[in-house]
Write a protein that holds these residues in place. Sequence first.
Motif, short mmCIF file in Angstrom:
data_model
loop_
_atom_site.label_atom_id
_atom_site.label_comp_id
_atom_site.label_asym_id
_atom_site.label_seq_id
_atom_site.Cartn_x
_atom_site.Cartn_y
_atom_site.Cartn_z
N LEU A 1 0.83 -1.20 0.00
CA LEU A 1 0.00 0.00 0.00
C LEU A 1 0.86 1.25 0.00
N VAL A 2 1.93 1.25 0.81
CA VAL A 2 2.83 2.40 0.86
C VAL A 2 3.48 2.61 -0.51
N ALA A 3 3.97 1.53 -1.11
CA ALA A 3 4.60 1.63 -2.43
C ALA A 3 3.61 2.12 -3.48
N PHE A 4 2.37 1.61 -3.40
CA PHE A 4 1.35 2.02 -4.38
C PHE A 4 1.03 3.51 -4.25
N VAL A 5 0.88 4.00 -3.03
CA VAL A 5 0.59 5.42 -2.84
C VAL A 5 1.75 6.27 -3.34
N ARG A 6 2.96 5.87 -3.02
CA ARG A 6 4.14 6.63 -3.46
C ARG A 6 4.21 6.66 -4.99
N GLN A 7 4.01 5.49 -5.61
CA GLN A 7 4.02 5.41 -7.07
C GLN A 7 2.90 6.23 -7.68
N SER A 8 1.73 6.21 -7.04
CA SER A 8 0.57 6.93 -7.56
C SER A 8 0.77 8.43 -7.49
N LEU A 9 1.42 8.91 -6.44
CA LEU A 9 1.69 10.35 -6.34
C LEU A 9 2.59 10.81 -7.49
N ALA A 10 3.59 10.00 -7.82
CA ALA A 10 4.45 10.34 -8.96
C ALA A 10 3.65 10.30 -10.26
N HIS A 11 2.76 9.31 -10.38
CA HIS A 11 1.90 9.19 -11.56
C HIS A 11 0.97 10.41 -11.68
N ILE A 12 0.41 10.82 -10.57
CA ILE A 12 -0.50 11.99 -10.58
C ILE A 12 0.27 13.24 -10.99
N ASP A 13 1.47 13.40 -10.45
CA ASP A 13 2.27 14.58 -10.79
C ASP A 13 2.61 14.60 -12.28
N ARG A 14 3.03 13.46 -12.82
CA ARG A 14 3.34 13.40 -14.26
C ARG A 14 2.09 13.65 -15.09
N GLY A 15 0.98 13.06 -14.66
CA GLY A 15 -0.27 13.23 -15.40
C GLY A 15 -0.73 14.68 -15.43
N ARG A 16 -0.61 15.36 -14.30
CA ARG A 16 -1.04 16.77 -14.26
C ARG A 16 -0.17 17.62 -15.17
N ARG A 17 1.15 17.35 -15.17
CA ARG A 17 2.03 18.12 -16.06
C ARG A 17 1.76 17.80 -17.52
N ALA A 18 1.49 16.51 -17.82
CA ALA A 18 1.18 16.13 -19.20
C ALA A 18 -0.13 16.76 -19.65
N ARG A 19 -1.12 16.78 -18.78
CA ARG A 19 -2.40 17.41 -19.12
C ARG A 19 -2.23 18.90 -19.40
N THR A 20 -1.44 19.57 -18.57
CA THR A 20 -1.20 21.00 -18.78
C THR A 20 -0.52 21.26 -20.11
N GLU A 21 0.44 20.39 -20.45
CA GLU A 21 1.15 20.56 -21.72
C GLU A 21 0.22 20.29 -22.91
N LYS A 22 -0.63 19.29 -22.80
CA LYS A 22 -1.59 19.01 -23.88
C LYS A 22 -2.53 20.20 -24.06
N GLN A 23 -2.99 20.77 -22.96
CA GLN A 23 -3.90 21.92 -23.05
C GLN A 23 -3.19 23.11 -23.66
N ARG A 24 -1.91 23.30 -23.33
CA ARG A 24 -1.16 24.42 -23.90
C ARG A 24 -0.98 24.24 -25.40
N LEU A 25 -0.61 23.01 -25.82
CA LEU A 25 -0.41 22.76 -27.25
C LEU A 25 -1.72 22.86 -28.02
N ALA A 26 -2.83 22.47 -27.40
CA ALA A 26 -4.12 22.58 -28.07
C ALA A 26 -4.46 24.03 -28.40
N LYS A 27 -4.02 24.94 -27.54
CA LYS A 27 -4.27 26.36 -27.76
C LYS A 27 -3.23 26.99 -28.69
N HIS A 28 -2.07 26.35 -28.80
CA HIS A 28 -0.99 26.91 -29.62
C HIS A 28 -0.44 25.83 -30.56
N SER A 29 -1.31 25.21 -31.32
CA SER A 29 -0.87 24.14 -32.22
C SER A 29 0.07 24.65 -33.30
N SER A 30 0.09 25.96 -33.51
CA SER A 30 0.99 26.53 -34.51
C SER A 30 2.46 26.34 -34.12
#
Length: 391
Positions: free
Chosen positions: A220-249
Amino acid sequence: RFHQLLMPALDLLLALAARIGRDNVTVWMKVARFVSQHHGVLEAVLKDAALPAVPLSSALLAEAKAVSALVFYVARQRAVLDREAALAGSGHVGVASLHLPMLALLPKLAAGRAWIQRLTPANDVERAQAQVASPLADTANSSNDDSSDAVDLEHSVFGQQASELVDAIVQNALAYAQAVTERAAGNPRQPSQPQHLRPAFSWPIEHSRESDYLPSLALLVAFVRQSLAHIDRGRRARTEKQRLAKHSSEMTTSDLRRLIAASPYAEAADDLGPVQMRALATVLLTQQAARIARAVSLRVNAVEQALVLLWRHLSFFATVELPDDAYATRARGAMALPSAHERDTLRTDASITLPPLLSTLADLKLTSDDFANAATHTSFIQMLVRRIKDL
């Protein structure tokens, strides 16, 4: 053919289970009867998904996802479990007989990415998907490097789809563990006896002490630790996708073609002009951002489940002393409950293992991009952190 016969039946049962209320005992008994009549098949699917020697295909993962969801739904029904308890010793097999295969999924799929080594494309479509980089991949291995022709299986379209199936299986197994944990393990012959938690995880919270086949607090400890890293990467990836969607040029032609090649519109890429490709890229990036956001929200829910399980088990293992009677002896033998010396070891290990994780959780701040009611989820996680610290 086996997959073609099994999956429609499971899909029908899951559609019913998601819509019928808990009070509809008649329907739940029929679902439980299906589980009993097909127990061998369902057990084989769960065991195959957990066995390191069995290759993982999309079909097997889809079956394991459906079976684990069905077992979770049935395990929540007290009337079904009461009936199975009454039939105990008669040779009846049912959802209770799938308890260990369900829990065995977690050590093999929840912590780490070792299951990737078992992943095997089973047909021409999957082999083709394994050669296309996934636009949702969130690591450096999925960078826009045109010089590399080889695609890492983990970061391919096939690997991404398998990863989503594995995440769903893990969430089903955690939900099942929470459901059976909430069902107090009291002595039915002595109703006046205090009810005890029915542990689904063994007490070791340090990796060096845990089992490879039964889940522990360390998992459980390992899963939570891994999930926090996954959440952080996902949030950054989502932000980048949203930025590129607005500036596809800002995207180069090769980036646009790579993005479209991993989409359902791959065959039309050569017929599109630059303006059309940028318009399509904007739509695809917006869809990808929304898909990543859903994955992040599901992972946050899984973290909440894992923290509830961690808190309840820590509280039970570290503070509850079972009376020295026949029931306690049976319970101790079934889940290897800690002795007095082992409880001291658990407290020592927890004081070393948990503070860094709890500190990271205390700093977690969810936003409206993660959840519509982000403040509620943040408060819930902070409450669990405080309760774990107070143990």
